[in-house]
Design a protein around this motif. Structure first.
Motif, mmCIF file in Angstrom:
data_model
loop_
_atom_site.group_PDB
_atom_site.id
_atom_site.type_symbol
_atom_site.label_atom_id
_atom_site.label_comp_id
_atom_site.label_asym_id
_atom_site.label_seq_id
_atom_site.Cartn_x
_atom_site.Cartn_y
_atom_site.Cartn_z
ATOM 1 N N LEU A 27 82.064 82.080 42.043
ATOM 2 C CA LEU A 27 82.411 80.788 42.553
ATOM 3 C C LEU A 27 82.418 80.286 41.361
ATOM 4 C CD1 LEU A 27 81.195 80.782 46.177
ATOM 5 C CD2 LEU A 27 83.868 80.986 45.392
ATOM 6 N N SER A 28 81.144 80.412 40.498
ATOM 7 C CA SER A 28 81.084 79.454 39.181
ATOM 8 C C SER A 28 82.031 79.412 38.401
ATOM 9 C CB SER A 28 79.587 79.830 38.838
ATOM 10 O OG SER A 28 79.230 80.895 38.460
ATOM 11 N N GLY A 29 82.388 81.266 38.466
ATOM 12 C CA GLY A 29 82.835 81.716 36.684
ATOM 13 C C GLY A 29 83.677 80.703 36.772
ATOM 14 N N PHE A 30 85.296 81.175 38.277
ATOM 15 C CA PHE A 30 86.510 80.405 38.294
ATOM 16 C C PHE A 30 86.831 79.171 37.415
ATOM 17 C CE2 PHE A 30 90.482 79.015 39.878
ATOM 18 C CZ PHE A 30 91.282 79.697 39.675
ATOM 19 N N PRO A 31 86.378 78.370 37.764
ATOM 20 C CA PRO A 31 86.599 76.708 36.925
ATOM 21 C C PRO A 31 86.635 76.740 35.290
ATOM 22 C CG PRO A 31 84.989 76.168 38.580
ATOM 23 C CD PRO A 31 85.177 77.996 38.653
ATOM 24 N N LEU A 32 85.866 77.980 34.763
ATOM 25 C CA LEU A 32 85.219 77.560 33.411
ATOM 26 C C LEU A 32 86.902 79.197 32.958
ATOM 27 C CD1 LEU A 32 82.231 76.822 35.163
ATOM 28 C CD2 LEU A 32 81.484 78.185 33.111
ATOM 29 N N ALA A 33 86.461 80.016 33.426
ATOM 30 C CA ALA A 33 87.294 80.866 33.513
ATOM 31 C C ALA A 33 89.319 80.462 33.104
ATOM 32 C CB ALA A 33 87.194 81.892 33.814
ATOM 33 N N TYR A 34 89.385 79.655 34.026
ATOM 34 C CA TYR A 34 90.902 79.009 34.185
ATOM 35 C C TYR A 34 90.698 77.462 33.536
ATOM 36 C CZ TYR A 34 94.348 76.018 35.720
ATOM 37 O OH TYR A 34 95.857 75.168 35.026
ATOM 38 N N TYR A 35 89.505 76.795 32.810
ATOM 39 C CA TYR A 35 89.653 75.877 31.715
ATOM 40 C C TYR A 35 90.207 76.288 30.459
ATOM 41 C CZ TYR A 35 89.273 70.902 33.513
ATOM 42 O OH TYR A 35 90.036 69.871 34.052
ATOM 43 N N ALA A 36 88.680 77.936 30.185
ATOM 44 C CA ALA A 36 88.908 78.493 28.709
ATOM 45 C C ALA A 36 90.675 78.580 28.176
ATOM 46 C CB ALA A 36 88.269 79.823 28.499
ATOM 47 N N ALA A 37 91.204 79.685 29.585
ATOM 48 C CA ALA A 37 92.479 79.922 29.375
ATOM 49 C C ALA A 37 93.473 79.538 29.626
ATOM 50 C CB ALA A 37 92.648 80.754 30.202
ATOM 51 N N ARG A 38 93.337 78.005 30.283
ATOM 52 C CA ARG A 38 94.244 77.083 30.395
ATOM 53 C C ARG A 38 94.323 75.896 28.826
ATOM 54 N NH1 ARG A 38 99.386 76.016 31.119
ATOM 55 N NH2 ARG A 38 99.588 73.815 32.376
ATOM 56 N N TYR A 39 93.037 75.693 27.773
ATOM 57 C CA TYR A 39 93.264 74.845 26.998
ATOM 58 C C TYR A 39 92.822 75.594 26.167
ATOM 59 C CZ TYR A 39 93.493 71.420 30.922
ATOM 60 O OH TYR A 39 94.041 70.561 32.191
ATOM 61 N N ASN A 40 92.457 76.829 26.449
ATOM 62 C CA ASN A 40 92.111 77.472 24.299
ATOM 63 C C ASN A 40 90.662 77.231 23.567
ATOM 64 O OD1 ASN A 40 95.676 77.275 24.340
ATOM 65 N ND2 ASN A 40 94.886 79.214 25.047
#
Length: 550
Positions: free
Chosen positions: A87-100
């Motif tokens: 749950l805590s990793g999902f938003p972080l991973a999304y932002y990293a992959a989406r915004y590089n």
């Protein structure tokens, strides 16, 4: 760019340099990962990221918590660990992959401020050298067992072998992870499958195991103590992100592959980690119940695999495969530990000193610290270190995740698009920085018994609870005013393309002379020109930094 080719200190306009900067060596340490460099497909990025979780520490962690609290409590603890991290990793991973962006750049704009995230970089760097040392010691055990190499030499070998592999960043690491993963999977899975087929009674032994304390029934305190040890791995998401930032742009054509890769290689790492912990406990219980002297080595991954290999292979083959498994696992994870640690140290050093010595300098620093830990045999109190560290790591990761999920998307008080550039952010934002300090500080006090032994096992819950509640409260109290120092970076070109991906438009930095993509650029305050974020971070006089907007 190489160490010798770092840009001159910002403060005066420099003539463009001849030759292209060797960014492949530095791997965009302090900045947005440009579209021109992200040449890997979604599958390659995902496999490379997942290759970094090949560590054997999970087997030892699973065995240790099972031996301490019994199978039932260990399994519930592992489940708590998996849910929290996903749950805590999902938003972080999304932002990293989406915004590089790596996690430090995400943290800056998610409640911490330009300098506020320096503290979290130190927390993350600590994670990398602690676990490098832990994995290096496991490799040294394997080398001693298989080849008779003394531990002190094994520690040195497990460190030295990593440096050349980390020099070229993602370019080499992606190939290394791809080539070694199939063999690693076969060597890891074979003993587990063998026990299930040839010794089905081991399943009953596993579920009936009550540990040293004879805990057969679930106990909330034991579950949380077990989960607390596992949650020391929460910062692993930052290492996953160091790969995920190289994801290709998300388009209508690749969106299914993109989402699959992001979820599997981002928060999905914990599924594989939890499986390894369960397998480690399963192998440990089998050794304790069925192998003479097995209880003495049940929590050591090298012996776990060697003992099972010995049952269906000749002794020479069993020990050879055990050593190969240990060496491959150690290399796969420790190249990631060394790589990610170097990024964290470099980020902190450059922001504080306004000097950029190059990532490779801090590869050496991280490896040296890990080697000292191994040679000093400091693992007698590593369990306490991991428990202490888990509270710091949880506070940081959960605060950033809550800022993204709640403050950005629910309260609309934190800007949706991430910001990391100097001048655009306040130096410190009390929303995230203050929340982390309170969450970590209180949970650490609980962990060390300051509020009594009754609440002591629940320090992970205290850390998570405060990290969930405080960021929204502080964002509302401050009305979100400390997120952005400016809303205009002085450049008219759009930041994102028609699909919402960071723009690939290129501008020239007047300080270093390099052509840099739009998301990494700012207008210069003193000149009618543009400056890249790396040169801006080295501006000791601040003359290039745009003033705050009123």
């Amino acid at each position: 760019m190489s160490i010798d080719e770092a840009p001159p200190t910002a403060g005066a306009t420099a003539a463009p340099r001849t030759g292209a900067a060797k960014e492949t060596l530095e791997d965009y340490t302090l900045r947005f990962a440009p579209r021109s460099y992200r040449k890997w497909g979604t599958g390659t990025v995902a496999v490379s990221a997942l290759g970094g979780i090949a560590y054997l520490a999970d087997f030892a962690i699973g065995a240790n918590i099972g031996i301490s609290y019994g199978t039932v409590n260990a399994l519930w603890g592992i489940l708590v660990f998996a849910v929290v991290i996903f749950l805590s990793g999902f938003p972080l991973a999304y932002y990293a992959a989406r915004y590089n962006l790596d996690l430090d750049l995400i943290t800056r704009g998610s409640g911490f401020g330009y300098y506020g995230s320096v503290v979290t970089n130190v927390i993350f760097a600590t994670f990398t050298f602690i676990f490098f040392a832990l994995e290096g010691s496991i490799m040294a055990q394997g080398l001693e067992l298989g080849l008779g190499i003394p531990p002190w030499i094994g520690y040195a070998l497990s460190t030295i072998i990593i440096f050349p592999l980390v020099m070229y960043g993602m370019s080499l690491l992606s190939k290394l992870q791809l080539w070694t993963t199939p063999l690693w999977l076969v060597l890891m899975v074979a003993p587990f499958v063998y026990l299930l087929v040839q010794h089905p009674d081991s399943i009953g032994q596993f579920f009936g195991y009550q540990g040293e304390t004879g805990m057969g029934a679930p106990s909330l305190g034991a579950v949380m103590l077990a989960a607390g040890v596992c949650l020391s791995l929460i910062a692993q998401i930052a290492e996953q992100i160091d790969y995920l930032r190289f994801m290709p742009p998300k388009t209508p054509e690749n969106k299914r592959r993109w989402w699959t890769a992001m979820i599997l290689a981002g928060p999905g790492w914990v599924v594989f980690g939890a499986i390894k912990q369960v397998v480690g406990l399963f192998l440990a219980v089998y050794l304790i119940a069925n192998v003479a002297g097995g209880a003495d080595v049940a929590n050591e991954p090298v012996h776990q695999f060697l003992e099972i290999y010995n049952q269906f292979l000749p002794p020479w083959a069993a020990i050879a495969l055990a050593v190969v498994l240990v060496v491959i696992s150690q290399i796969k994870i420790n190249v990631t530990n060394a790589y990610s640690g170097s990024l964290a140290w470099t980020n902190s050093f450059t922001r504080v000193t306004k000097r950029y010595p190059g990532r490779l300098v801090f590869v050496g620093v991280n490896l040296l610290i890990a080697l000292v830990l191994m040679e000093a045999n400091m693992f007698d109190f590593l369990n306490t270190i991991l428990g202490f560290y888990a509270n710091c790591g949880m506070s940081w990761i959960v605060v950033v995740a809550v800022d993204i999920a709640v403050n950005k998307y629910v309260l609309k008080l934190s800007p949706i698009q991430p910001e990391f550039r100097r001048g655009m952010l306040y130096n410190v934002n009390p929303v995230g920085f203050g929340s982390m300090l309170v969450s970590a500080g209180v949970s650490i006090l609980v962990f060390f018994g300051a509020f009594g032994s009754g609440i002591q096992p629940y320090s992970p819950l205290v850390a998570i609870g405060l990290a969930v509640v405080l960021p929204p409260l502080l964002a509302i109290a401050t009305k979100g005013r400390y997120y952005l120092r400016r809303t205009d970076d002085g450049i008219d070109l759009p930041m994102y393309d028609e699909h919402g991906n960071p723009s690939g438009e290129v501008l020239d930095c007047h300080v270093c002379g390099e052509s840099i993509e739009r998301p990494d650029m700012m207008a210069c305050h003193e000149h009618d020109a543009y400056i890249c974020s790396l040169c801006l971070s080295q501006d000791k006089t601040g003359e290039h930094v745009l003033p705050a907007q009123v």
